[in-house]
Design a protein around this motif. Sequence first.
Motif, PDB file in Angstrom:
ATOM      1  N   UNK A  47       0.830  -1.205   0.000  1.00 33.76           N
ATOM      2  CA  UNK A  47       0.000   0.000   0.000  1.00 33.76           C
ATOM      3  C   UNK A  47       0.865   1.256   0.000  1.00 33.76           C
ATOM      4  N   UNK A  48       1.860   1.302   0.877  1.00 33.71           N
ATOM      5  CA  UNK A  48       2.713   2.480   0.966  1.00 33.71           C
ATOM      6  C   UNK A  48       3.521   2.704  -0.312  1.00 33.71           C
ATOM      7  N   UNK A  49       4.075   1.606  -0.853  1.00 32.87           N
ATOM      8  CA  UNK A  49       4.877   1.729  -2.073  1.00 32.87           C
ATOM      9  C   UNK A  49       4.011   2.116  -3.272  1.00 32.87           C
ATOM     10  N   UNK A  50       2.794   1.581  -3.312  1.00 33.74           N
ATOM     11  CA  UNK A  50       1.908   1.932  -4.422  1.00 33.74           C
ATOM     12  C   UNK A  50       1.477   3.391  -4.337  1.00 33.74           C
ATOM     13  N   UNK A  51       1.186   3.877  -3.125  1.00 36.93           N
ATOM     14  CA  UNK A  51       0.843   5.296  -2.956  1.00 36.93           C
ATOM     15  C   UNK A  51       1.995   6.182  -3.412  1.00 36.93           C
ATOM     16  N   UNK A  52       3.205   5.792  -3.038  1.00 39.43           N
ATOM     17  CA  UNK A  52       4.389   6.549  -3.455  1.00 39.43           C
ATOM     18  C   UNK A  52       4.533   6.513  -4.967  1.00 39.43           C
ATOM     19  N   UNK A  53       4.337   5.334  -5.551  1.00 36.53           N
ATOM     20  CA  UNK A  53       4.426   5.164  -6.999  1.00 36.53           C
ATOM     21  C   UNK A  53       3.390   6.022  -7.718  1.00 36.53           C
ATOM     22  N   UNK A  54       2.171   6.010  -7.188  1.00 38.82           N
ATOM     23  CA  UNK A  54       1.102   6.788  -7.804  1.00 38.82           C
ATOM     24  C   UNK A  54       1.364   8.288  -7.690  1.00 38.82           C
ATOM     25  N   UNK A  55       1.882   8.721  -6.541  1.00 34.90           N
ATOM     26  CA  UNK A  55       2.213  10.142  -6.354  1.00 34.90           C
ATOM     27  C   UNK A  55       3.305  10.572  -7.329  1.00 34.90           C
ATOM     28  N   UNK A  56       4.283   9.697  -7.547  1.00 35.00           N
ATOM     29  CA  UNK A  56       5.359  10.007  -8.498  1.00 35.00           C
ATOM     30  C   UNK A  56       4.811  10.101  -9.919  1.00 35.00           C
ATOM     31  N   UNK A  61       3.303  13.460 -14.502  1.00 34.80           N
ATOM     32  CA  UNK A  61       2.316  13.922 -15.484  1.00 34.80           C
ATOM     33  C   UNK A  61       2.101  15.426 -15.378  1.00 34.80           C
ATOM     34  N   UNK A  62       2.070  15.928 -14.136  1.00 32.27           N
ATOM     35  CA  UNK A  62       1.899  17.376 -13.944  1.00 32.27           C
ATOM     36  C   UNK A  62       3.088  18.135 -14.499  1.00 32.27           C
ATOM     37  N   UNK A  63       4.288  17.571 -14.287  1.00 32.90           N
ATOM     38  CA  UNK A  63       5.492  18.207 -14.808  1.00 32.90           C
ATOM     39  C   UNK A  63       5.499  18.206 -16.336  1.00 32.90           C
ATOM     40  N   UNK A  64       5.081  17.084 -16.922  1.00 34.85           N
ATOM     41  CA  UNK A  64       5.015  16.994 -18.383  1.00 34.85           C
ATOM     42  C   UNK A  64       3.980  17.958 -18.938  1.00 34.85           C
ATOM     43  N   UNK A  69       2.676  22.969 -21.646  1.00 40.25           N
ATOM     44  CA  UNK A  69       2.010  24.276 -21.634  1.00 40.25           C
ATOM     45  C   UNK A  69       3.023  25.398 -21.860  1.00 40.25           C
ATOM     46  N   UNK A  70       4.205  25.273 -21.234  1.00 40.35           N
ATOM     47  CA  UNK A  70       5.246  26.285 -21.409  1.00 40.35           C
ATOM     48  C   UNK A  70       5.737  26.304 -22.859  1.00 40.35           C
ATOM     49  N   UNK A  71       5.886  25.113 -23.436  1.00 35.67           N
ATOM     50  CA  UNK A  71       6.309  25.029 -24.836  1.00 35.67           C
ATOM     51  C   UNK A  71       5.280  25.652 -25.755  1.00 35.67           C
TER      52      UNK A  71
END
Length: 205
Positions: A47-56, A61-64, A69-71
């Motif tokens: 559960x903890x590793x999956x939450x971390x994986x999902x947050x990453x 995706x937000x960074x991309x 958007x900047x491009x």
Amino acid sequence: MITARKISLRYAFSVDELETFLRGSSFKVREQGGELVVDDKDVNSVVNEFKKHRAEQIARKESEAAALAAQRAAEIAEVDAKLSEILVTSGFTFDGYRIVKYSGYISGDDAISVERGYQGFLIRPADAAEELMEGLRTIRRNALRELKDAAYNLGCNAVIGVDFDYITLEPEAHTLYTDENRLLPYVFCVTANGNAVIIEKDNSK
């Protein structure tokens, strides 16, 4: 042993995402009865590793999306800068320049609808002229922008013989009302016309 499906239901995870994560992880998993299962002792870690994986994944995706958007903003700014350099005249020459290529007739259009009756400018007679003129100024700017876009897409850097055509569209009497018994709006259209050309500095003068 506990199934990935039960873990997903307990923690409101996507079953497919959790199973994909588990198959690529270092956790000991196996198929049982057509479902993916893990050891009970590993549940908290999963559960903890999956939450971390999902947050990453979300952060990536937000960074991309931000980078995209900047491009896009940079591309728009670049095009805007190039469009601002396109010269426009109602005449057919530019002082100090010579025309080296004619690329044809182009146009740009825009329109506004103006409500009437109980909505729009007719309920405020004192503001009617200014409201209408502001709308016409806006669509004229937009039509001119479209005209420059057309010239830019043809590889041209100027437009000559520019003029504006205005059209007012009024609903016919038999279609004057909508189904809600509301008066249909007037529509004001503007078209910017001109000839796209390529000009160069005339160094002979």
